[in-house]
Design an enzyme around this catalytic site. Structure first.
Site, PDB file in Angstrom:
ATOM      1  N   ARG A   1     -94.479 -27.021 -46.023  1.00  0.00           N
ATOM      2  CA  ARG A   1     -95.054 -27.496 -47.261  1.00  0.00           C
ATOM      3  C   ARG A   1     -96.058 -26.525 -48.080  1.00  0.00           C
ATOM      4  O   ARG A   1     -96.235 -26.532 -49.360  1.00  0.00           O
ATOM      5  CB  ARG A   1     -95.638 -28.883 -47.305  1.00  0.00           C
ATOM      6  CG  ARG A   1     -94.571 -29.796 -47.096  1.00  0.00           C
ATOM      7  CD  ARG A   1     -95.277 -31.254 -47.090  1.00  0.00           C
ATOM      8  NE  ARG A   1     -94.131 -32.332 -47.412  1.00  0.00           N
ATOM      9  CZ  ARG A   1     -94.274 -33.531 -47.061  1.00  0.00           C
ATOM     10  NH1 ARG A   1     -95.595 -34.097 -46.413  1.00  0.00           N
ATOM     11  NH2 ARG A   1     -93.482 -34.517 -47.524  1.00  0.00           N
TER      12      ARG A   1
ATOM     13  N   LYS B   1     -86.543 -46.464 -39.040  1.00  0.00           N
ATOM     14  CA  LYS B   1     -86.458 -47.798 -39.434  1.00  0.00           C
ATOM     15  C   LYS B   1     -85.305 -48.184 -40.527  1.00  0.00           C
ATOM     16  O   LYS B   1     -85.259 -47.246 -41.389  1.00  0.00           O
ATOM     17  CB  LYS B   1     -87.909 -48.184 -40.072  1.00  0.00           C
ATOM     18  CG  LYS B   1     -88.941 -48.495 -39.189  1.00  0.00           C
ATOM     19  CD  LYS B   1     -90.199 -49.134 -39.862  1.00  0.00           C
ATOM     20  CE  LYS B   1     -91.455 -49.478 -38.952  1.00  0.00           C
ATOM     21  NZ  LYS B   1     -92.346 -49.514 -39.979  1.00  0.00           N
TER      22      LYS B   1
ATOM     23  N   GLY C   1     -89.712 -34.902 -44.880  1.00  0.00           N
ATOM     24  CA  GLY C   1     -90.608 -34.055 -43.962  1.00  0.00           C
ATOM     25  C   GLY C   1     -90.163 -33.960 -42.604  1.00  0.00           C
ATOM     26  O   GLY C   1     -89.893 -32.740 -42.077  1.00  0.00           O
TER      27      GLY C   1
ATOM     28  N   GLY D   1     -90.167 -39.713 -48.771  1.00  0.00           N
ATOM     29  CA  GLY D   1     -89.847 -40.714 -49.693  1.00  0.00           C
ATOM     30  C   GLY D   1     -89.491 -40.309 -51.165  1.00  0.00           C
ATOM     31  O   GLY D   1     -88.749 -41.184 -51.638  1.00  0.00           O
TER      32      GLY D   1
END
Ligand code: 3PG
Ligand code: MG
Length: 418
Positions: free
Chosen positions: A60, A225, A375, A399
């Site tokens: 990043r 998840k 990420g 996200g």
């Protein structure tokens, strides 16, 4: 797109002007042997990282270099701000950007002046002391409650303080554009604003996937998840030709098929939802047929490959198995467009990395336009030593890229459009 860009700003001339750049420097840190040092010390960041903290993946930081480099070259006084981790609105040394300032300086090949607060005395004097072409990094935005506040006035007050450091604002924090935070949403309302090179490239690439992707369009989803991925699965199902599901979240789907999953990760309250998705998926969803099960969540745990209908009750699945990898690879080899988000297993442990590696390699071999989102997946690509250039695009947003594909309005992008 009615967004002004960095090139527009550069064309106006930025020499001697202060340009506030929102970056996403939220990099994973390795904390060694509990030695969390005082990263708030002003001297720490100038020459490398403080003891006890290592930047595990600097992707990043590298990703914003094109924007920062262009501004430096054009003689701007560059003020960079970012969040790191999720501190709770007050200073917390373990989330200091100090180590990042050191690494950013190394990569830019010039010192980065680090402010030990975000909008306080240190920030004011650091910004005031910048010469043309110099770079400052402010301490973690989230050390201030105003950054993430739901209260417009509280966010606005913090945004006023930040905006005072710039004559113009550049958003290059693609990973944070889905957050309605002061530095992302409220500052651009207060300053002339443009999109940086990274944000532009990300939006350009992801819009190809939401537009008219070349088919077959195959999506691979992993990670732990289902609840995190539900919205994107719902949004993608009508559009994709195939949806391959691995990672921790596959066990809730396997359970929904009536299989026993031992002590694997399971979201009980999502089983019904998964059953419903499988019914509506029209055969598009591909689940593992074999998995690697272990005695414990540990790098040296005893482990075996079993069929998904034979998971022992006392063991947990930590990776997809080789037959699954072969099946996923076959689907990927047909694809013309691929989006991948989320590892297939616990790739950080060598014993459970083969699934993620196998899928990643299949993606690089496919004659397809491939996008890696997130990420974790991006870090997996680098941690596994795969050639980044063999992917079409590696997104810096987790996200953010998922919400973009869901078709949501992203606050950071909307703010640039106004
Ligand atoms: C990320 O790591 O996904 C971005 O930096 C955003 O961080 P957040 O999820 O803590 O807002
Ligand atoms: Mg995140």
């Amino acid at each position: 797109m009615s967004i002004r860009t960095l090139d527009d700003l550069l064309a106006e001339g930025v020499s001697g002007r202060r340009v506030l750049v929102r970056a996403d420097l939220n990099v994973p840190l390795d904390k060694q042997s509990g030695a969390i040092t005082d990263h708030n010390s002003a001297s720490a960041p100038q020459g490398g990282t403080p003891d006890g903290v290592r930047i595990a993946d600097d992707g990043r930081i590298r990703a914003v270099l094109p924007t920062l480099g262009a501004l430096v070259e054009a003689g701007a006084k560059v003020v960079v701000c970012s969040h790191l981790g999720r501190p709770k609105g007050a200073p917390d040394p373990q989330f200091s950007l100090g180590p990042v300032a050191g690494r950013l300086g190394e990569l830019l090949g010039a010192p980065v002046h680090f402010a030990t607060d975000t909008v306080g005395e240190s920030a004011r004097s650091t910004v005031a002391g910048l010469a043309d072409g110099q770079v400052a990094l402010l301490e973690n935005l989230r050390f201030n409650a105003g950054e993430t506040s739901k209260d417009e006035a509280e966010r606005g007050a913090f945004a006023d303080q930040l905006a005072a450091f710039g004559d113009a604002y550049v958003d290059d924090a693609f990973g944070a554009v889905h957050r309605k935070h002061a530095s992302v949403y409220d500052v651009p309302a207060r300053l002339p604003h443009v999109a940086g090179r990274l944000v532009l490239r990300e939006v350009e690439v992801l819009s190809k996937l939401t537009g008219d992707p070349e088919r077959p369009y195959v999506v691979v989803l992993g990670g732990s998840k289902v609840s995190d991925k539900l919205a994107v699965i719902e949004a993608l199902l009508p559009t994709v030709d195939r949806l391959l599901i691995g990672g921790g979240m596959c066990f809730t789907f396997l359970k929904a098929q009536g299989l026993e999953v031992g002590t694997s990760l399971l979201e009980k309250d999502m089983v019904e939802t998964c059953r419903n998705l499988l019914e509506r998926a029209d055969g598009k969803i591909l689940l593992p047929v074999d998995v690697v099960v272990a005695d414990a969540f540990a790098p040296d745990a005893a482990h075996d490959t079993v069929r998904v209908d034979g998971i022992p009750s006392h063991r947990l699945g930590l990776d997809i198995g080789p037959e699954t990898v072969a099946g996923f690879a076959a689907a990927l080899s047909q694809a013309k467009t691929i989006f991948w988000n989320g590892p297939m297993g616990v790739f950080e442990m060598a014993a459970f990395a083969a699934g993620t590696r196998g899928v990643a390699e299949a993606i690089t071999k496919a004659d397809a336009f491939s996008v890696v989102g997130g990420g974790d997946s991006a870090a997996a690509v680098r941690a596994l030593g795969l050639d980044e250039s063999s992917f079409g695009h590696i997104s810096t947003g987790g996200g953010a890229s998922l919400e973009y594909l869901e078709g949501k309005t992203l606050p950071g992008i909307a703010a640039l459009e106004n």
